[in-house]
Design an enzyme around this catalytic site. Sequence first.
Site, PDB file in Angstrom:
ATOM      1  N   SER A  12     -43.410 -78.411  42.886  1.00 48.91           N
ATOM      2  CA  SER A  12     -44.560 -79.240  42.513  1.00 48.91           C
ATOM      3  C   SER A  12     -44.848 -79.283  41.019  1.00 48.91           C
ATOM      4  O   SER A  12     -45.762 -80.008  40.598  1.00 48.91           O
ATOM      5  CB  SER A  12     -45.809 -78.750  43.260  1.00 48.91           C
ATOM      6  OG  SER A  12     -45.666 -78.968  44.643  1.00 48.91           O
TER       7      SER A  12
ATOM      8  N   GLU B 275      -9.224 -41.902  -5.019  1.00 48.25           N
ATOM      9  CA  GLU B 275      -8.083 -42.793  -4.868  1.00 48.25           C
ATOM     10  C   GLU B 275      -7.255 -43.023  -6.129  1.00 48.25           C
ATOM     11  O   GLU B 275      -6.078 -43.350  -6.022  1.00 48.25           O
ATOM     12  CB  GLU B 275      -8.580 -44.153  -4.358  1.00 48.25           C
ATOM     13  CG  GLU B 275      -9.097 -44.122  -2.940  1.00 48.25           C
ATOM     14  CD  GLU B 275      -8.012 -43.752  -1.955  1.00 48.25           C
ATOM     15  OE1 GLU B 275      -7.075 -44.540  -1.754  1.00 48.25           O
ATOM     16  OE2 GLU B 275      -8.099 -42.629  -1.405  1.00 48.25           O
TER      17      GLU B 275
END
Length: 781
Positions: free
Chosen positions: A420, A147
């Site tokens: 239950s 770059e």
Amino acid sequence: MVSSSSTVSLRTARVSSSSSHGPARRSASSRRTSGGSYRTSRRGSRGSGRNGNGRKRNGGRGGKRHLILKWFLGIVGTLLGLGILAFAYLYITTEVPAAEKIALASKTTVYYADGKSEIGSFADQNREIIDCKVLPAYVGQAVVASENRSFYSDRGIDLKGVARALVNNITTGSRQGGSTITQQYAERYYLGETTSYSGKLHEAFLALKIAQTQDKNQVLCNYMNTIYLGRGAYGIQAAAQAYFGKDAKDLSLQEAALLAGIIPAPTDWDPAVGPKEAGIRFNRVLRIMKEDGYISAKDASSSTIPKTVEARQQNSFSGPSGYLMEMVREELTKNGTFSKEDLDTGGYRIITTIDKAKQDEMYRVASPTQDGKGTVPEGLQVGSISLDPRTGGIISIYGGDDYLAKQLNNATQAIYEPGSTMKPFALLAAVQQGMSLNTTFNGNSPRTYDGIAAPVQNFANMSYGYINMYSATANSVNTVYMELQQDLGTTAVAKTANQAGISAKRVTGKNPFTVLGNDGVHVSELAQAYATIANQGVKTTMHIVADVTDHNGKDMYQAQTQTERVFTAHDTALVTKAMQGTIQNGTGSEALAVGRNLAGKSGTANDSTAGSFVGFSPNTVSVFAIWYPDANGNPQVIPPFGAYTGGSDYPLHLFTAYMTQAMANMPNEPFPAVTDDGKIGGPNGTWGTGSRTWQQQQSDEAAKRKAQADADAAAKQKAQEDADAAKKAQDDADADAAAKQKADEDAARQREQESQQTPSPTQSAQNPDPTDTDNSKPSGD
């Protein structure tokens, strides 16, 4: 005072003395003179261009040209000066701002309890900011080679590159970049994306300022942490994972060169998309690295483009893990500790309470697409959860197969009828009021109750006769618990359940079948309530997050582990004792296969639309539930499937399968010992078969004890008498035997004596009796 003539002379002298500095300087001096002096100067100037007779000299035209040149140079100089001033002003006034938030945004990673295995991540961008000191030197060098070769020597901007890009943009209308690494860093880290010329100008000045105030290595590191590298990866760490499945610190030279090469167009130059261009960029980076002395010629020539892993779209919310991720987000944001944006950008490290091995086991056991495949009917829903009752930490959970397909969490958000499994809260309420669990109730079926029109039946309409609460709990006898609820009141049952951990919004006590579990609940809140019983009456805060730290390791959050004692240890131990019977000889006996001390309770909705089983040891509580909604989400009867009735038997099977594995390496802890010192018949002696029965039971118990004692004494006496008789008989037998033996011995001696006294016939012939005169006659005749 100085006269006006003196002033003119002084200024004229200044002009003369400065003539060597050129026309522009003289012109400036002339303009600085005031009114009359200025005119005098101008006349003097015009006069200097003539001869003594007032005629113009031959050089008049040249003087005019010189004047134009002077003006041009003056304008240029002025513009140049203004430019320098503007540059200085902009440079001085340009401040390095706080970093753009998106540039600092780092994904927040969520881990299992081991702190190593990743569940998923929260992220606006897939970025993980790292300390570049851990990176091999060639990683940064590859980026510089790709770059900005002059990075370490430039002042932050590349004037040639900027000029080249400017000309190209003007002539072609395109947008070409000429930015250095520092400029790109300035844009991404501080400004956000810039495309206008004014924005680029600001970017350039910021780059200059950064170059003067920040270390080059810091700039490069920040750049590598923010740059987009394709595959949804921002920063070198995320890119290393996306392309090679490894951390950036472990990148090879070749891998670093490939990533650096595709920076300008990572999507198009991804080797999986554009292998040719990726290869060109790869070789370019290696060539520049060799030319700039970063690597040897041998390293460059021997390097080949590395293979990348398959590109995949990652979504942390897909699959069953999505439910975990959403629970984590909900827990951390509900009280304002974090915002959603904080989690998406903060780069936090979140450790959960989820045990990976047990979570995998939970998914395998509970999912209809795993162990349930081919067994359960299509559309059957399963919700399950397992937690540590002592801390409230969730160990494992099954909320569904795929969060993206169905966001409703079956464990924490879906509603089902617990049946239950609500009964133990009535039992606990009764114990709190002083009832002994030995109180007797009528367990026959069906039975009618005040305020309820239809008779209530037990499962399969089975009658149990008169039984105590231990037996009624083990066998889940509806008629006994409905009678107990009438003694307690539905409000007392609901209040006890609420105290344990079930929402008062869902279980209110207004339902006449509260004790039979007709109010809908979440799997998670039932687990919370049973955890309170398992933890000897101490209620903990159920949670999934253990702790949160930032990227520097600073503690940001610790699990909310507040506790509250809501029941006594004695009362919960007594209820636990009753529920142990469910496993030992009741409806949960399949769970004996787990091989651990367990207590539990089965449950089936009255209309058979849901089934569940809850079981626990002192260190683990697990809940499994099933229900069967129609296409519109309405409950419908669960049909029998495989070897299962569609009630609590399949959840019990899931519980047994999961707990067998989950508890394999855990200690087999005992439940606390407890004495049932309650009153039979309840606080007023009227519960169950009533106080008269209780009084009679006391008398009966006394009579039974006396009768038993008398029987024991009689038996003992008879045993003694029998022993004495047996001894006497033995003695008599012994005496008879002795007498017989003596008689036999006496007879034998007598015969012997007689035989010795009587001579034999031979002896008689040889020795005739001198007194015998006639031996031929028989004796006695």
